[in-house]
Design a protein around this motif. Sequence first.
Motif, mmCIF file in Angstrom:
data_model
loop_
_atom_site.group_PDB
_atom_site.id
_atom_site.type_symbol
_atom_site.label_atom_id
_atom_site.label_comp_id
_atom_site.label_asym_id
_atom_site.label_seq_id
_atom_site.Cartn_x
_atom_site.Cartn_y
_atom_site.Cartn_z
ATOM 1 N N ASP A 227 0.846 -1.189 0.000
ATOM 2 C CA ASP A 227 0.000 0.000 0.000
ATOM 3 C C ASP A 227 0.881 1.238 0.000
ATOM 4 N N ALA A 228 0.406 2.279 -0.693
ATOM 5 C CA ALA A 228 1.156 3.535 -0.713
ATOM 6 C C ALA A 228 1.318 4.100 0.693
ATOM 7 N N THR A 229 0.387 3.788 1.580
ATOM 8 C CA THR A 229 0.484 4.259 2.967
ATOM 9 C C THR A 229 1.698 3.674 3.664
ATOM 10 N N ASP A 230 2.017 2.406 3.356
ATOM 11 C CA ASP A 230 3.194 1.784 3.959
ATOM 12 C C ASP A 230 4.476 2.448 3.468
ATOM 13 N N LEU A 231 4.526 2.740 2.164
ATOM 14 C CA LEU A 231 5.699 3.418 1.628
ATOM 15 C C LEU A 231 5.829 4.821 2.223
ATOM 16 N N LYS A 232 4.707 5.480 2.434
ATOM 17 C CA LYS A 232 4.742 6.803 3.056
ATOM 18 C C LYS A 232 5.293 6.714 4.473
ATOM 19 N N THR A 233 4.901 5.667 5.207
ATOM 20 C CA THR A 233 5.426 5.467 6.558
ATOM 21 C C THR A 233 6.939 5.314 6.541
ATOM 22 N N LEU A 234 7.448 4.533 5.586
ATOM 23 C CA LEU A 234 8.894 4.314 5.500
ATOM 24 C C LEU A 234 9.624 5.574 5.060
ATOM 25 N N LEU A 235 8.989 6.359 4.186
ATOM 26 C CA LEU A 235 9.623 7.607 3.759
ATOM 27 C C LEU A 235 9.623 8.622 4.892
ATOM 28 N N LEU A 236 8.569 8.614 5.712
ATOM 29 C CA LEU A 236 8.573 9.456 6.920
ATOM 30 C C LEU A 236 9.706 9.039 7.844
ATOM 31 N N ARG A 237 9.864 7.749 8.015
ATOM 32 C CA ARG A 237 10.941 7.229 8.863
ATOM 33 C C ARG A 237 12.294 7.747 8.380
ATOM 34 N N ALA A 238 12.471 7.816 7.064
ATOM 35 C CA ALA A 238 13.739 8.273 6.490
ATOM 36 C C ALA A 238 13.835 9.791 6.421
ATOM 37 N N GLY A 239 12.861 10.493 6.932
ATOM 38 C CA GLY A 239 12.903 11.947 6.903
ATOM 39 C C GLY A 239 12.770 12.519 5.509
ATOM 40 N N GLY A 240 12.093 11.785 4.604
ATOM 41 C CA GLY A 240 11.909 12.266 3.238
ATOM 42 C C GLY A 240 13.084 11.966 2.330
#
Length: 376
Positions: A227-240
């Motif tokens: 899900d795109a939401t999961d990828l967004k969570t991981l990108l948040l984790r990486a600080g963008g």
Amino acid sequence: MNIQNTLTTPRRPLAPWLQTQLESLLSQRGHAWLLDGPSGLGQFELALALSSAWLCEQPTAQGACGHCGSCHAVAVHTHADLCMLLPETLSLSLGWPLGEKTQDDLDGKKRKPSKEIKVDAAREAVSFTQFTRSRGTTKVIVVFPAERMNHITANTLLKTLEEPPGAVKFILATEAAHQLLPTIRSRCIGHIMLWPDFEQALNWLGSQTARLGSIDNKPQKLIRTVDATDLKTLLLRAGGRPADVFNWGQGSPVPEMAQQWKDFPKAMLRGDVAALADWPPAMAVDALQKLCHDLCAVRVGADPRFFSATDLPGIHQRPSGKTGHAAHELVAMGLHALTSWFADLNAIARTVEHPYNPGLLIESLVSRAKTALTTV
């Protein structure tokens, strides 16, 4: 960031924001570039792409052709005119060859691979500049991460960096330019890495994950349901910073990694050591710093950066049931506990790569986190 994870997988096409920077750098003149920015913005990928373009037999304004003998030699790490000046641990992780003596020492278990760029490697790089070119018109030295050079190593390179013999070019890529000697920085043309737009980075990350089959290039059946939401969570984790998402992949399915990050704050509140059982200490400290940052932000009414607000423990912008001076006092007390915790984490981060007992260090980190979180 765990540098050893960088580019351990087959090379990916350059991200659009890196391609734009590559074309800009190729249109400019200069023999020494300093690529500067925080981790996860693609310094190493850009440095390698720039090196490949300089060494390519049929280069274009967009970079290396990717098909000639020179490009193939770079891809298989055997180009005689390319010198990769890396810490030994990183060279082994990425598959770049070490010097014969260094390899013999490591094979013979005489010592452990160094996490710094050793002065002997710098001396070999200086000798490399004095050899005749094997093909093409230039030779290239890549130094990454440049902040891993100590003063002796940096001074060994200094004269050659200032006045290289013949057609020699340098690329220094760093995640901490302030740690470099001023004399090194002054002899390079600085390039600040571009920070991609969050939505652009998210779209690119989704396309690459779908193309590769998983974050670590290993086929996974679950990837079609990501899900795109999961990828967004991981990108948040990486600080963008999308490259850090790949660096932290570690072979886990995307949904599992995303859920682990969502559960992380509450796991620390419970003092759950098992949540960090398989994490390297440096990664654990980095995650705790991000959690502390977001809690501080929420405490003063700002938005969190690395987590969704719904995933954070029950800390509100203003203590409920309190108004006026009492509320301000409680906010101040909470901030004091958080800032004290953050100071402790910063102190640990400076020495986290020392040979501590990882298990004991993780237990200590979780215990300190629980104490701070229950206080606020």
